[in-house]
Design a protein around this motif. Structure first.
Motif, mmCIF file in Angstrom:
data_model
loop_
_atom_site.group_PDB
_atom_site.id
_atom_site.type_symbol
_atom_site.label_atom_id
_atom_site.label_comp_id
_atom_site.label_asym_id
_atom_site.label_seq_id
_atom_site.Cartn_x
_atom_site.Cartn_y
_atom_site.Cartn_z
ATOM 1 N N GLU A 175 -4.483 -2.514 11.821
ATOM 2 C CA GLU A 175 -3.235 -3.129 11.369
ATOM 3 C C GLU A 175 -3.390 -3.832 10.021
ATOM 4 O O GLU A 175 -2.433 -3.913 9.259
ATOM 5 N N GLU A 176 -4.595 -4.319 9.691
ATOM 6 C CA GLU A 176 -4.801 -4.947 8.385
ATOM 7 C C GLU A 176 -4.707 -3.920 7.264
ATOM 8 O O GLU A 176 -4.170 -4.201 6.206
ATOM 9 N N LEU A 177 -5.223 -2.726 7.505
ATOM 10 C CA LEU A 177 -5.109 -1.639 6.528
ATOM 11 C C LEU A 177 -3.642 -1.261 6.345
ATOM 12 O O LEU A 177 -3.171 -1.083 5.229
ATOM 13 N N LEU A 178 -2.920 -1.174 7.451
ATOM 14 C CA LEU A 178 -1.524 -0.759 7.394
ATOM 15 C C LEU A 178 -0.623 -1.808 6.748
ATOM 16 O O LEU A 178 0.460 -1.483 6.257
ATOM 17 N N MET A 231 -5.538 5.690 -1.600
ATOM 18 C CA MET A 231 -5.503 4.853 -0.398
ATOM 19 C C MET A 231 -4.126 4.879 0.257
ATOM 20 O O MET A 231 -4.011 4.673 1.460
ATOM 21 N N MET A 232 -3.084 5.155 -0.510
ATOM 22 C CA MET A 232 -1.749 5.264 0.079
ATOM 23 C C MET A 232 -1.691 6.479 1.003
ATOM 24 O O MET A 232 -1.117 6.424 2.083
ATOM 25 N N SER A 257 0.246 -2.822 -1.662
ATOM 26 C CA SER A 257 -0.072 -2.293 -2.985
ATOM 27 C C SER A 257 -1.577 -2.090 -3.111
ATOM 28 O O SER A 257 -2.352 -2.978 -2.759
ATOM 29 N N TRP A 258 -1.958 -0.938 -3.610
ATOM 30 C CA TRP A 258 -3.383 -0.601 -3.766
ATOM 31 C C TRP A 258 -3.765 -0.639 -5.238
ATOM 32 O O TRP A 258 -4.052 0.375 -5.844
ATOM 33 N N ARG A 266 -16.321 4.026 1.841
ATOM 34 C CA ARG A 266 -16.631 3.402 0.543
ATOM 35 C C ARG A 266 -15.362 2.838 -0.091
ATOM 36 O O ARG A 266 -15.375 1.738 -0.645
ATOM 37 N N GLU A 267 -14.284 3.599 -0.015
ATOM 38 C CA GLU A 267 -13.012 3.114 -0.568
ATOM 39 C C GLU A 267 -12.565 1.828 0.132
ATOM 40 O O GLU A 267 -12.143 0.874 -0.509
ATOM 41 N N LEU A 268 -12.645 1.804 1.447
ATOM 42 C CA LEU A 268 -12.272 0.617 2.209
ATOM 43 C C LEU A 268 -13.131 -0.571 1.811
ATOM 44 O O LEU A 268 -12.623 -1.686 1.625
ATOM 45 N N GLU A 269 -14.427 -0.346 1.674
ATOM 46 C CA GLU A 269 -15.338 -1.434 1.301
ATOM 47 C C GLU A 269 -15.023 -1.971 -0.086
ATOM 48 O O GLU A 269 -15.154 -3.168 -0.332
#
Length: 72
Positions: free
Chosen positions: A62-65, A10-11, A69-70, A48-51
């Motif tokens: 902007e929330e993803l950015l 995800m990074m 830490s993942w 799928r990863e985001l979910e």
């Protein structure tokens, strides 16, 4: 032997999306679904990863950015 930390996938995705924002392909307040076409066949995986991290395609980029830490 050095102990290197492997970056969470995800990074890498986050850096790619940041690059899209920096190049003005998308805006940080756009919803995540706007990047779907840009990721083509890989989008199903990233969605799928985001979910798994409780994101929806309606959430702003902007929330993803903002994630620092993942951790699974």
């Amino acid at each position: 032997m050095t102990n290197q930390q492997v970056a969470h996938p995800m990074m890498k995705f986050q850096r790619q999306v940041q690059s899209l924002v920096n190049s003005k392909v998308v805006k940080s307040h756009d919803p995540l679904w706007k990047i779907a076409l840009l990721f083509g066949n890989d989008w199903a995986y990233w969605r799928r990863e985001l979910e798994e991290f409780d994101f929806t395609t309606q959430d702003p980029i902007e929330e993803l950015l903002a994630v620092e830490s993942w951790e699974e």
